[in-house]
Design a protein around this motif. Structure first.
Motif, PDB file in Angstrom:
ATOM      1  N   CYS A  67      -4.684  -9.223 -16.018  1.00  0.00           N
ATOM      2  CA  CYS A  67      -5.310  -7.906 -15.887  1.00  0.00           C
ATOM      3  C   CYS A  67      -5.292  -7.447 -14.424  1.00  0.00           C
ATOM      4  CB  CYS A  67      -6.740  -7.957 -16.416  1.00  0.00           C
ATOM      5  SG  CYS A  67      -7.724  -6.492 -16.051  1.00  0.00           S
ATOM      6  N   ALA A  68      -5.656  -8.343 -13.507  1.00  0.00           N
ATOM      7  CA  ALA A  68      -5.703  -7.998 -12.084  1.00  0.00           C
ATOM      8  C   ALA A  68      -4.324  -7.599 -11.568  1.00  0.00           C
ATOM      9  CB  ALA A  68      -6.258  -9.172 -11.284  1.00  0.00           C
ATOM     10  N   ASP A  69      -3.304  -8.360 -11.948  1.00  0.00           N
ATOM     11  CA  ASP A  69      -1.940  -8.040 -11.520  1.00  0.00           C
ATOM     12  C   ASP A  69      -1.504  -6.685 -12.065  1.00  0.00           C
ATOM     13  OD1 ASP A  69      -1.853 -10.465 -10.212  1.00  0.00           O
ATOM     14  OD2 ASP A  69      -0.535 -11.427 -11.674  1.00  0.00           O
ATOM     15  N   LYS A  70      -1.788  -6.435 -13.323  1.00  0.00           N
ATOM     16  CA  LYS A  70      -1.392  -5.179 -13.962  1.00  0.00           C
ATOM     17  C   LYS A  70      -2.064  -3.985 -13.283  1.00  0.00           C
ATOM     18  CE  LYS A  70      -1.446  -2.714 -18.321  1.00  0.00           C
ATOM     19  NZ  LYS A  70      -2.162  -2.499 -19.525  1.00  0.00           N
ATOM     20  N   LYS A  71      -3.369  -4.087 -13.039  1.00  0.00           N
ATOM     21  CA  LYS A  71      -4.096  -2.985 -12.411  1.00  0.00           C
ATOM     22  C   LYS A  71      -3.648  -2.772 -10.960  1.00  0.00           C
ATOM     23  CE  LYS A  71      -8.210  -2.839 -15.258  1.00  0.00           C
ATOM     24  NZ  LYS A  71      -7.909  -1.529 -15.830  1.00  0.00           N
ATOM     25  N   ALA A  72      -3.318  -3.849 -10.250  1.00  0.00           N
ATOM     26  CA  ALA A  72      -2.843  -3.734  -8.874  1.00  0.00           C
ATOM     27  C   ALA A  72      -1.511  -2.984  -8.833  1.00  0.00           C
ATOM     28  CB  ALA A  72      -2.701  -5.108  -8.231  1.00  0.00           C
ATOM     29  N   VAL A  73      -0.587  -3.342  -9.730  1.00  0.00           N
ATOM     30  CA  VAL A  73       0.714  -2.670  -9.795  1.00  0.00           C
ATOM     31  C   VAL A  73       0.536  -1.207 -10.168  1.00  0.00           C
ATOM     32  CG1 VAL A  73       2.873  -2.533 -11.097  1.00  0.00           C
ATOM     33  CG2 VAL A  73       2.069  -4.732 -10.252  1.00  0.00           C
ATOM     34  N   GLU A  74      -0.319  -0.938 -11.139  1.00  0.00           N
ATOM     35  CA  GLU A  74      -0.560   0.451 -11.560  1.00  0.00           C
ATOM     36  C   GLU A  74      -1.085   1.287 -10.393  1.00  0.00           C
ATOM     37  OE1 GLU A  74      -3.253   0.103 -14.850  1.00  0.00           O
ATOM     38  OE2 GLU A  74      -1.668  -0.439 -16.251  1.00  0.00           O
ATOM     39  N   TYR A  75      -2.020   0.735  -9.642  1.00  0.00           N
ATOM     40  CA  TYR A  75      -2.585   1.471  -8.515  1.00  0.00           C
ATOM     41  C   TYR A  75      -1.527   1.728  -7.436  1.00  0.00           C
ATOM     42  CZ  TYR A  75      -5.222   2.785  -4.447  1.00  0.00           C
ATOM     43  OH  TYR A  75      -5.663   3.455  -3.343  1.00  0.00           O
ATOM     44  N   LEU A  76      -0.759   0.698  -7.087  1.00  0.00           N
ATOM     45  CA  LEU A  76       0.267   0.865  -6.057  1.00  0.00           C
ATOM     46  C   LEU A  76       1.311   1.889  -6.476  1.00  0.00           C
ATOM     47  CD1 LEU A  76       0.691  -2.830  -4.927  1.00  0.00           C
ATOM     48  CD2 LEU A  76      -0.330  -0.965  -3.620  1.00  0.00           C
ATOM     49  N   ASP A  77       1.703   1.874  -7.747  1.00  0.00           N
ATOM     50  CA  ASP A  77       2.660   2.864  -8.252  1.00  0.00           C
ATOM     51  C   ASP A  77       2.074   4.273  -8.194  1.00  0.00           C
ATOM     52  OD1 ASP A  77       4.635   1.012  -8.739  1.00  0.00           O
ATOM     53  OD2 ASP A  77       4.271   0.905 -10.904  1.00  0.00           O
ATOM     54  N   ARG A  78       0.830   4.406  -8.649  1.00  0.00           N
ATOM     55  CA  ARG A  78       0.175   5.721  -8.678  1.00  0.00           C
ATOM     56  C   ARG A  78      -0.022   6.274  -7.264  1.00  0.00           C
ATOM     57  NH1 ARG A  78      -3.729   4.218 -11.701  1.00  0.00           N
ATOM     58  NH2 ARG A  78      -5.302   3.935 -10.112  1.00  0.00           N
ATOM     59  N   ALA A  79      -0.365   5.400  -6.330  1.00  0.00           N
ATOM     60  CA  ALA A  79      -0.620   5.828  -4.956  1.00  0.00           C
ATOM     61  C   ALA A  79       0.674   6.007  -4.152  1.00  0.00           C
ATOM     62  CB  ALA A  79      -1.525   4.818  -4.250  1.00  0.00           C
ATOM     63  N   GLY A  80       1.774   5.432  -4.652  1.00  0.00           N
ATOM     64  CA  GLY A  80       3.046   5.561  -3.954  1.00  0.00           C
ATOM     65  C   GLY A  80       3.201   4.622  -2.773  1.00  0.00           C
ATOM     66  N   PHE A  81       2.416   3.550  -2.738  1.00  0.00           N
ATOM     67  CA  PHE A  81       2.521   2.582  -1.640  1.00  0.00           C
ATOM     68  C   PHE A  81       3.788   1.759  -1.764  1.00  0.00           C
ATOM     69  CE2 PHE A  81      -2.292   2.653  -1.457  1.00  0.00           C
ATOM     70  CZ  PHE A  81      -2.340   3.354  -0.268  1.00  0.00           C
ATOM     71  N   ASN A  82       4.342   1.368  -0.634  1.00  0.00           N
ATOM     72  CA  ASN A  82       5.497   0.484  -0.596  1.00  0.00           C
ATOM     73  C   ASN A  82       5.023  -0.930  -0.919  1.00  0.00           C
ATOM     74  OD1 ASN A  82       7.778  -0.951  -0.030  1.00  0.00           O
ATOM     75  ND2 ASN A  82       7.949  -0.269   2.098  1.00  0.00           N
ATOM     76  N   THR A  83       5.693  -1.581  -1.862  1.00  0.00           N
ATOM     77  CA  THR A  83       5.310  -2.943  -2.232  1.00  0.00           C
ATOM     78  C   THR A  83       6.080  -3.986  -1.445  1.00  0.00           C
ATOM     79  OG1 THR A  83       6.889  -2.939  -4.048  1.00  0.00           O
ATOM     80  CG2 THR A  83       4.627  -2.309  -4.561  1.00  0.00           C
ATOM     81  N   TYR A  84       6.747  -3.634  -0.461  1.00  0.00           N
ATOM     82  CA  TYR A  84       7.571  -4.406   0.469  1.00  0.00           C
ATOM     83  C   TYR A  84       7.832  -5.840   0.058  1.00  0.00           C
ATOM     84  CZ  TYR A  84       9.675  -6.152   4.590  1.00  0.00           C
ATOM     85  OH  TYR A  84      10.564  -6.708   5.432  1.00  0.00           O
ATOM     86  N   PRO A  85       9.092  -6.273  -0.014  1.00  0.00           N
ATOM     87  CA  PRO A  85      10.223  -5.371   0.115  1.00  0.00           C
ATOM     88  C   PRO A  85      10.283  -4.442  -1.086  1.00  0.00           C
ATOM     89  CG  PRO A  85      10.981  -7.541  -0.490  1.00  0.00           C
ATOM     90  CD  PRO A  85       9.513  -7.633  -0.277  1.00  0.00           C
ATOM     91  N   ARG A  86      10.631  -3.224  -0.846  1.00  0.00           N
ATOM     92  CA  ARG A  86      10.588  -2.211  -1.888  1.00  0.00           C
ATOM     93  C   ARG A  86      11.342  -2.650  -3.133  1.00  0.00           C
ATOM     94  NH1 ARG A  86       8.857   2.563  -2.574  1.00  0.00           N
ATOM     95  NH2 ARG A  86       8.396   3.012  -0.419  1.00  0.00           N
ATOM     96  N   ILE A  87      10.717  -2.479  -4.257  1.00  0.00           N
ATOM     97  CA  ILE A  87      11.335  -2.793  -5.530  1.00  0.00           C
ATOM     98  C   ILE A  87      12.149  -1.565  -5.955  1.00  0.00           C
ATOM     99  CG2 ILE A  87      10.895  -3.321  -7.954  1.00  0.00           C
ATOM    100  CD1 ILE A  87       8.249  -4.638  -6.980  1.00  0.00           C
ATOM    101  N   VAL A  88      13.420  -1.745  -6.138  1.00  0.00           N
ATOM    102  CA  VAL A  88      14.300  -0.645  -6.504  1.00  0.00           C
ATOM    103  C   VAL A  88      14.360  -0.561  -8.026  1.00  0.00           C
ATOM    104  CG1 VAL A  88      16.616   0.310  -6.347  1.00  0.00           C
ATOM    105  CG2 VAL A  88      15.650  -0.935  -4.423  1.00  0.00           C
ATOM    106  N   LYS A  89      13.986   0.561  -8.579  1.00  0.00           N
ATOM    107  CA  LYS A  89      14.039   0.758 -10.018  1.00  0.00           C
ATOM    108  C   LYS A  89      15.336   1.447 -10.373  1.00  0.00           C
ATOM    109  CE  LYS A  89       9.084   0.884 -10.429  1.00  0.00           C
ATOM    110  NZ  LYS A  89       7.899   1.619 -10.696  1.00  0.00           N
ATOM    111  N   LYS A  90      16.072   0.851 -11.291  1.00  0.00           N
ATOM    112  CA  LYS A  90      17.384   1.394 -11.678  1.00  0.00           C
ATOM    113  C   LYS A  90      17.264   2.196 -12.936  1.00  0.00           C
ATOM    114  CE  LYS A  90      19.837  -2.274  -9.410  1.00  0.00           C
ATOM    115  NZ  LYS A  90      20.812  -3.284  -9.454  1.00  0.00           N
TER     116      LYS A  90
END
Length: 90
Positions: A67-90
């Motif tokens: 749950c914690a991992d999922k919510k952290a990813v959701e927040y970073l995606d929503r906020a537009g933060f760089n997850t360094y190294p940037r994950i490139v979505k194809k």
């Protein structure tokens, strides 16, 4: 006291091309790392994802790490933060 991970893979200085390959490079010390899950140096700086996940779990916003991992990813995606190294979505 809660201990936070000290592995290379969780440090902002650890650069890797393939998340399934444990080899990488330490940008701070300019050296190759053969095992990303081995202990990092004293200069570790955790990636934003790691800090958020630990906060959510240890402050009981989430019952488990999934749950914690999922919510952290959701927040970073929503906020537009760089997850360094940037994950490139194809």
């Amino acid at each position: 006291m809660v201990e936070i991970t000290d592995r290379h893979i969780h440090c902002v200085y650890f650069q890797f091309d393939n998340p399934n390959d444990l080899k990488g490079h330490c940008l701070l010390k300019d050296e190759n790392i053969q095992q990303g899950f081995k202990p990092c140096c004293e200069y570790i700086v955790l990636r934003p994802f790691e800090i958020l996940a630990y906060f959510l779990k240890h402050n009981h916003y989430c019952e488990d790490w999934e749950c914690a991992d999922k919510k952290a990813v959701e927040y970073l995606d929503r906020a537009g933060f760089n997850t360094y190294p940037r994950i490139v979505k194809k």
